[in-house]
Design an enzyme around this catalytic site. Structure first.
Site, mmCIF file in Angstrom:
data_model
loop_
_atom_site.group_PDB
_atom_site.id
_atom_site.type_symbol
_atom_site.label_atom_id
_atom_site.label_comp_id
_atom_site.label_asym_id
_atom_site.label_seq_id
_atom_site.Cartn_x
_atom_site.Cartn_y
_atom_site.Cartn_z
ATOM 1 N N HIS A 56 0.817 -1.210 0.000
ATOM 2 C CA HIS A 56 0.000 0.000 0.000
ATOM 3 C C HIS A 56 0.857 1.268 0.000
ATOM 4 C CE1 HIS A 56 -3.749 2.183 0.656
ATOM 5 N NE2 HIS A 56 -3.141 2.896 1.585
ATOM 6 N N HIS A 102 -10.038 3.003 -1.024
ATOM 7 C CA HIS A 102 -10.227 2.552 0.357
ATOM 8 C C HIS A 102 -11.056 1.275 0.310
ATOM 9 C CE1 HIS A 102 -9.817 4.379 4.595
ATOM 10 N NE2 HIS A 102 -8.635 4.323 4.034
ATOM 11 N N HIS A 104 -10.289 -2.234 0.991
ATOM 12 C CA HIS A 104 -10.312 -3.208 2.084
ATOM 13 C C HIS A 104 -11.065 -2.683 3.309
ATOM 14 C CE1 HIS A 104 -7.393 -5.139 -0.479
ATOM 15 N NE2 HIS A 104 -7.265 -6.153 0.352
ATOM 16 N N ASP A 283 0.100 15.187 5.346
ATOM 17 C CA ASP A 283 -1.037 14.490 5.925
ATOM 18 C C ASP A 283 -0.574 13.203 6.608
ATOM 19 O OD1 ASP A 283 -3.488 13.034 6.241
ATOM 20 O OD2 ASP A 283 -3.207 12.206 4.233
ATOM 21 N N GLU A 327 -3.495 4.993 12.619
ATOM 22 C CA GLU A 327 -3.954 5.765 11.464
ATOM 23 C C GLU A 327 -5.188 6.585 11.827
ATOM 24 O OE1 GLU A 327 -4.291 3.389 7.928
ATOM 25 O OE2 GLU A 327 -2.249 2.612 8.103
ATOM 26 N N SER A 558 -3.983 -0.325 -5.844
ATOM 27 C CA SER A 558 -4.609 -1.173 -4.835
ATOM 28 C C SER A 558 -4.547 -2.611 -5.321
ATOM 29 C CB SER A 558 -6.067 -0.755 -4.605
ATOM 30 O OG SER A 558 -6.705 -1.649 -3.711
#
Length: 793
Positions: A56, A102, A104, A283, A327, A558
């Site tokens: 990832h 996003h 999973h 970020d 996270e 992904s």
């Protein structure tokens, strides 16, 4: 403290194969870690490597192939490698945009997985100094009705779509950013692997762009935003492996989003950036504090030293391992100019957010982490970023396990006399074609008052305030596209078709397509046949982007989208951004008034020369026979799936040079205000015509000219992926034809708008005639009906 004297952290454990497996680290990778450190890693360090070297974060299976993508043009300000790509859009403005997945998390916890996907992509935009202007989403789900899946799977798919759409709506609406739509499709292969791809776009002044780079030895490192909790730990690692039995128990790995907190974070960050005291900002997305610290240091060629005791925490007793790998959402890390940190901290205090100095920039390019006064991690930045594993995985061969020609019984069914009106109604009610109103009406599409064209059209269009001239501002158009079925049949051609269709949708609005972003959704890269899909798709994207002048400015890969060994269709999703010099000239997709001429625009194939044809209509017929009506190409259509229940053959042919000319032609017509409407023929001529009638209830009388006797279904429902249907004032048809000759585009007048019915004739023989109200009834409520039937079953 020197690396060799690093104490073993209190939470470390003996490194075993089981521990490595828990961190998705191979024995070979572990040896590389030991070599990079010159010693055995602490548990915290092992965790840091596990997320930074995950698929990832590191793209270790795809980087070698991604290098083949075009990334430059005169408009590209920032290409891949930053939080978002940036292009120059004129008048001192730049546009930041990107798409990410996003997938999973959205399977494990649909609502929170989707909300945090939207929140993450928004942070990628305002990290660059840009204010988010719009979002879109590309969604893939398993079937929500029918008998193609067991009842329990249908039940699960229903809960996933409801949760995902609710999550996307909740975050975007609360944050205050318009959603301009996108695409929602259904196939059985996505039952265990939904795809949630979120796109965001923002505006920034060209001279006010910020980058995620730490500079200035001694500059303070400041943590801002929400407090750190235990949610999302190992989220990046989870997104880099297949789902197996028990994967749904990984809910603690899914982050929790707070859009109201993110709105405050946006305003505080942009205000802090305006002070001039911020020199770099990043970020805390995937891998959280780990990713932001080592990547900021690596980009600046410096190091960061961070004391975890200073990190705001919402839970007690968190270990260094947990703090570094959390996270938790709505957090940022920034570097301020030494001596001006109080200016920054006062701004975050004003907005009610945590702002804490947690470390400083050091000259040695290392990530140094202290906890309770103990050095728990001391890692060379480069070993986490540039020196991450790069795999040249075996690239096998891929051939879809379907026949090239239809089975005899299917061909016989196709050639029988048909009720085309019934066929059209069934298609309009199918999950992939029906109205997605149930989805996009949950989204606020008008907030910020910049929306010119919202969901339901070919592409979203936004006004750029303070640009152009008053009343004639510049505009940005955007569209998402991907067709997993086509990529399953031919990954290279299918991916090129996705680029072409997204660009064509943008061109239909009158904008000039100028740049792209991509989200590459594939199965397990350790399987050679999956790597064959990925490599071929990247080649197709590259060729199409070069031909259409839309370089890739960034995106997302992904992989491991598999459940119990069953993978998804290869699904590259392409986002295209285009520029309108005058947003008042944007072209809608629907018929606007009765009495307009209906034209079909088809790019000429390179193999056909005009002087070989007796007339443009003859050339058009040959073009359409070659590009759309082949029985082999018809097997990839929605008609083949929905009406015939079968798939075979190959995707439709594509001429990239012709597509580029068609896009230029559409832009030229828009600038001269010659078009009333324009719609891409992506789901077949009959479907596109029907959809064009719905918003205003204006019908049309169509005659598509001479066709072979056995080609009725292919004429009406073939997905040519090349042409466009437009309307215009009858008096400008010849002017359009004259311009078309300069672009190598064939123009065929196929009808006129009017009445409350859609009538289609073939060779002047009526084969379809139905009221707009009846067709719209099939199309408009089908998705809600499927969801309701499933719930009450």
């Amino acid at each position: 403290m020197k690396p060799e004297s690093l104490p073993v952290a209190p939470e470390s454990a003996t490194v075993t194969r089981e521990l490595l497996a828990q961190h998705s680290i191979t024995p070979d990778e572990y040896e590389r870690i030991v070599a990079a450190l010159g010693r055995t890693p602490s548990l915290t360090e092992l965790g840091i490597y596990s997320v930074m070297w995950s698929e990832h974060c590191s793209y270790k299976s795809s980087r070698v192939h991604l290098r083949r993508l075009p990334t430059r043009s005169d408009r590209v300000v920032q290409g891949p490698g930053e939080n978002a790509g940036i292009i120059d859009v004129g008048d001192g403005w730049a546009c930041a945009f990107k798409i990410e997945s996003h997938n999973h998390p959205s399977y494990i916890e649909p609502f929170q997985g989707a909300t945090t996907g939207v929140g993450g992509i928004l942070r990628d935009i305002f990290t660059m100094g840009a204010r988010p202007l719009a979002v879109m989403d590309s969604l893939r789900f398993g079937p929500i009705a029918g008998d193609s899946e067991p009842t329990e799977i249908i039940h699960k798919n229903h809960s996933i779509i409801e949760g995902v759409v609710g999550g996307v709506a909740s975050y975007g609406n609360c944050f205050g950013v318009p959603n301009l739509g996108g695409e929602t499709r259904f196939e059985s292969c996505y039952s265990g692997n939904p795809l949630v791809n979120a796109f965001a776009l923002g505006l920034v002044r060209r001279d006010e762009i910020f980058y995620a780079k730490a500079t200035g030895i001694g500059n303070p490192v400041i943590y801002v935003g929400a407090k750190t909790g235990r949610d999302g730990i190992h989220g990046a690692t989870m997104a880099s492996e297949e789902f197996k039995e028990g994967s749904e128990q990984k809910r603690p790995n899914v982050q929790m989003g707070d859009p109201f907190m993110e709105k405050l974070l946006l305003e505080a960050c942009l205000e802090a950036m305006q002070t001039g005291a911020v020199v770099g900002i990043q970020d805390m997305g995937a891998a959280g504090l780990t990713c932001s610290t080592c990547e900021m240091g690596a980009r600046g060629g410096v190091g960061l030293e961070v004391e975890l005791d200073r990190v705001p925490q919402r839970e007690t007793g968190m270990s260094a391992y947990e703090i570094m790998l959390s996270e938790s959402q709505e957090r940022m890390l920034l570097v301020a100019e030494d001596g001006r940190e109080d200016e920054v901290l006062r701004i975050f205090e004003k907005w009610g957010l945590d702002g804490v100095i947690v470390g400083e920039v050091i000259d040695e390019p290392r990530l140094r982490i202290l906890h309770h006064g103990v050095l728990v991690a001391d890692i060379p930045n480069q070993s986490l970023t540039d020196d991450a594993p790069l795999y040249h995985r075996p690239v096998g061969t891929w051939k879809a396990p379907v026949p090239l020609d239809p089975p005899a019984e299917v061909l016989a069914e196709l050639n029988k006399p048909r009720d085309y009106t019934t066929d059209l109604k069934k298609l309009l009610a199918s999950s992939n074609i029906c109205s997605k109103r149930w989805v996009f009406e949950q989204y606020d599409s008008m907030v910020q008052t910049n929306t010119v064209q919202g969901p339901g059209g070919e592409g979203g269009v936004m006004r750029i305030k303070d640009s152009g001239t008053p009343g004639h501002e510049r505009g940005l158009a955007m569209a998402l596209d991907g067709n997993g079925r086509w990529c399953y049949l031919n990954p290279k051609l299918g991916a090129a078709l996705a680029v072409a269709e997204a660009a064509r949708k943008v061109a239909c609005t009158g904008a000039t397509p100028v740049a792209a972003t991509n989200c590459l959704n594939f199965g397990n890269p350790e399987k050679p046949e999956i790597m064959a899909q990925l490599s071929a798709a990247i080649d197709g994207i590259s060729e199409a982007c070069i031909a259409l002048g839309t370089p890739i400015t960034g995106g997302n890969v992904s992989l491991y989208n598999e459940t119990r060994g069953e993978g998804i269709y290869p699904t590259p999703v392409i986002g295209i951004v285009g520029i309108l010099d005058d947003v008042t000239k944007a072209v809608p997709a629907d018929f606007q008034q009765a009495g307009d001429a209906v034209l079909q625009l088809v790019p000429r194939l390179e193999s056909l020369e005009p002087n070989e044809m007796e007339s443009p209509e003859d050339a058009l017929l040959l073009v359409r026979n070659h590009a759309t009506r082949s029985v082999r190409e018809f097997g990839s259509s929605e008609f083949a799936k929905t009406i015939l229940g079968c798939m075979w053959g190959r995707p439709p042919a594509l001429n990239l040079a012709g597509q580029a000319e068609l896009n230029n032609f559409l832009g030229h017509l828009s600038q001269r205000e010659l078009l009333r409407s324009a719609r891409d023929i992506s789901d077949g001529l009959a479907v596109s015509l029907a959809e064009s009638t719905f918003s205003r209830g204006i019908g049309a009388r169509i005659n598509v000219g001479a066709q072979p006797d056995d080609a009725g279904a292919r004429t009406l429902f073939g997905e040519d992926a090349a042409s466009v249907v437009v309307t215009c004032r009858p008096e400008v048809v010849e002017e359009i034809r004259a311009i078309a000759t300069l672009h190598g585009v064939w123009v065929n007048q196929i009808g006129i708008t009017g009445s409350d019915r859609l009538q289609i004739d073939v060779s002047s023989r009526p084969i379809l005639n139905e009221s707009i109200a009846e067709l719209q009834q099939s199309w408009s409520n089908a998705l809600e009906a499927m969801l309701h039937d499933e719930v009450t079953a």
